[in-house]
Enzyme design. Structure first.
Site, PDB file in Angstrom:
ATOM      1  N   ASP A   4       1.049  -1.185  -4.847  1.00  0.00           N
ATOM      2  CA  ASP A   4      -0.183  -0.461  -4.557  1.00  0.00           C
ATOM      3  C   ASP A   4      -1.257  -0.908  -5.541  1.00  0.00           C
ATOM      4  OD1 ASP A   4      -0.911   2.092  -2.724  1.00  0.00           O
ATOM      5  OD2 ASP A   4      -2.132   2.102  -4.543  1.00  0.00           O
ATOM      6  N   ASP A  55      -3.071  -6.116  -5.858  1.00  0.00           N
ATOM      7  CA  ASP A  55      -3.939  -6.106  -4.683  1.00  0.00           C
ATOM      8  C   ASP A  55      -3.207  -6.791  -3.527  1.00  0.00           C
ATOM      9  OD1 ASP A  55      -5.891  -6.382  -2.765  1.00  0.00           O
ATOM     10  OD2 ASP A  55      -7.442  -7.093  -4.145  1.00  0.00           O
ATOM     11  N   ASP A 102       1.517  -0.246   5.325  1.00  0.00           N
ATOM     12  CA  ASP A 102       0.852   1.023   5.643  1.00  0.00           C
ATOM     13  C   ASP A 102      -0.625   0.820   5.293  1.00  0.00           C
ATOM     14  OD1 ASP A 102       0.239   3.613   6.230  1.00  0.00           O
ATOM     15  OD2 ASP A 102       1.388   4.516   4.605  1.00  0.00           O
ATOM     16  N   CYS A 130      -2.632   5.628   9.650  1.00  0.00           N
ATOM     17  CA  CYS A 130      -2.804   7.040  10.027  1.00  0.00           C
ATOM     18  C   CYS A 130      -4.174   7.181  10.698  1.00  0.00           C
ATOM     19  CB  CYS A 130      -2.657   7.966   8.829  1.00  0.00           C
ATOM     20  SG  CYS A 130      -3.734   7.577   7.426  1.00  0.00           S
ATOM     21  N   CYS A 153       0.861  -1.191   0.000  1.00  0.00           N
ATOM     22  CA  CYS A 153       0.000   0.000   0.000  1.00  0.00           C
ATOM     23  C   CYS A 153       0.897   1.241   0.000  1.00  0.00           C
ATOM     24  CB  CYS A 153      -0.967   0.002   1.177  1.00  0.00           C
ATOM     25  SG  CYS A 153      -1.843  -1.571   1.388  1.00  0.00           S
ATOM     26  N   PRO A 204       1.498   7.388  -1.811  1.00  0.00           N
ATOM     27  CA  PRO A 204       2.214   8.011  -2.931  1.00  0.00           C
ATOM     28  C   PRO A 204       3.734   7.858  -2.895  1.00  0.00           C
ATOM     29  CG  PRO A 204       1.648   9.673  -1.317  1.00  0.00           C
ATOM     30  CD  PRO A 204       1.061   8.385  -0.801  1.00  0.00           C
ATOM     31  N   GLY A 205       4.257   7.107  -1.935  1.00  0.00           N
ATOM     32  CA  GLY A 205       5.668   6.756  -1.997  1.00  0.00           C
ATOM     33  C   GLY A 205       6.587   7.454  -1.013  1.00  0.00           C
ATOM     34  N   GLY A 206       6.043   8.224  -0.095  1.00  0.00           N
ATOM     35  CA  GLY A 206       6.892   8.919   0.866  1.00  0.00           C
ATOM     36  C   GLY A 206       7.695   7.965   1.735  1.00  0.00           C
TER      37      GLY A 206
END
Length: 431
Positions: A274, A300, A319, A372, A250, A253-255
């Protein structure tokens, strides 16, 4: 171009169509050429969504009857007007006249908008007192979110709700492959950009004021990235070693993908997975800017048998998809778009991905579970259930001076040390 009218169109996509605020802004903002005008529209949209429940409560008191569904743009304009009058340093006469002018496409609404906003100016104190007596308006969250946070965190829920309504700070991650944090702080100071080091993370800097990334020294060369301090903790916790194979599930955006590679440049390899091909492109874009290399795959994570083959990994970062209740201050539309029954569905998806990820972890390997979120059922309760299902799993206790130790894992409450709400648990697979 009437900027209030542009803002109303963007907000209507969120309020009427259920579109995310990010997507609505990405569609609407490019039509506005001036940088300051775009910033004003963005501030209006975020402000209205952030304070929606209080504004909507007052609007309900001011309207003699609800507006029709097809007039969602007029409702958005009224909310914009109320937000300006209550929260912005816009002179009241300008706020009223410019908001009224945005009704030119619906002439009948001109007198209504004018009357409602002027009535608010006369009755502001009474309306705000009424807000304070209504739970949903007072806390600026739907009642069900207030209830679930109060249930999970009876001593902290008011702090969380208040933090959710604040504009978040802008945090940076310094790329230690290209220089140290102290040197970058000196570069910021030389350009008059006020910033502070974040003591719980060696790569983190917090700016006193948010600014465009183009204004950051050497951003395009990959010296820094924008990432909240709480999210930056993942790379250090994962503790990938030279030569190891790492899986980032997951990943978009790649941070965190980039942070892992910056933290340990001598990996044997990193696979970023992802489910969303478009979002995965952002991972690739971020890695290119930072001059980092990783394998990316659109797949997936809950169906690893279809793409992983016999591959196994020494370290896995999961994540997990979650409610996002730790980042409401960054994505205030979560309060409007998330539904109570979403949580159980997300919890079930987390369980499935977690069990699948465990099969991909080598014996002796470590899986870092992150969300998060501040909801216990997505976090410590999820890990308790996982440990009960897997006899070869044990927890590595996270010793830290950030967040709070929980029965399982470590929880950061939104706003603690100005960080986003975040959760981490570190799991070891027995040989």
């Amino acid at each position: 171009m009437n900027l209030r009218g542009c803002s109303a169109q963007i907000l209507a996509h969120v309020l009427n169509d259920g579109q995310s605020l990010t997507a609505a802004l990405e569609h609407g903002l490019p039509k506005i050429k001036d940088v300051k005008d775009r910033a004003f529209v963005q501030a209006l949209c975020y402000g209205v969504i952030r304070h929606y429940y209080a504004l909507d409560f007052m609007l309900g008191r001011l309207l003699s009857k609800p507006l029709k569904q097809k007039d969602g743009d007029i409702k958005a304009l009224l909310l914009i007007g109320l937000y300006q009058l209550q929260h912005m340093r816009v002179k009241s006469h300008a706020a009223v006249s410019e908001t009224v002018a945005a009704t030119s496409h619906k002439p009948w609404a001109k007198s209504l908008v004018n009357a409602i906003l002027r009535q608010y100016l006369r009755e502001a104190e009474t309306l705000q007192q009424a807000c304070a007596a209504d739970t949903q308006a007072h806390y600026n969250h739907p009642n069900w979110i207030v209830d679930v946070l109060k249930h999970d965190w009876p001593e902290h829920y008011e702090k969380i709700l208040h933090a959710n309504d604040q504009a978040p700070p802008m945090a940076l991650r310094v790329n230690l492959l290209q220089g140290n944090r102290a040197a970058y702080l000196d570069e910021l100071a030389a350009q008059g950009i006020a910033a502070q080091p974040v003591d719980c993370c060696e790569t983190a800097i917090r700016l006193d004021q948010a600014l465009a990334v183009e204004q950051l020294p050497a951003f395009s060369q990959g010296r820094v990235s924008v990432q909240d301090s709480a999210a930056q903790l993942a790379a250090e916790l994962l503790d990938a070693q030279p030569g190891q194979q790492v899986l980032d599930l997951c990943a978009a955006p790649g941070g965190k993908t980039a942070a892992i590679l910056e933290h340990q440049p001598a990996l044997g390899g990193l696979l970023a997975v992802d489910v969303d091909q478009q979002r995965l492109q952002r991972v690739t874009d971020n890695l290119q800017r930072l001059n980092l290399q990783a394998e990316t795959l659109a797949a997936d994570a809950s169906q690893s048998g279809s793409w992983a083959g016999d591959r196994q990994f020494d370290r896995i970062l999961l994540d997990a998809p979650c409610s996002g209740f730790g980042v409401i201050r960054r994505h205030p539309d979560i309060k409007l778009l998330r539904r109570a029954d979403d949580i159980a569905a997300l919890q079930a998806l987390q369980t499935k991905i977690l069990d699948n990820a465990w099969q991909l972890l080598k014996p002796g390997g470590i899986l870092l579970y992150a969300t998060c979120s501040v909801l216990k059922q997505e976090n410590e309760e999820q890990i308790a259930a996982f440990l009960a299902r897997h006899s070869n799993a044990s927890e590595i206790h996270i010793e830290a001076h950030w967040g709070m130790s929980r029965p399982h894992g470590r929880q950061i409450i939104t706003g603690d040390r100005q960080m986003d709400g975040f959760y981490y648990a570190k799991l070891y697979k027995a040989p």
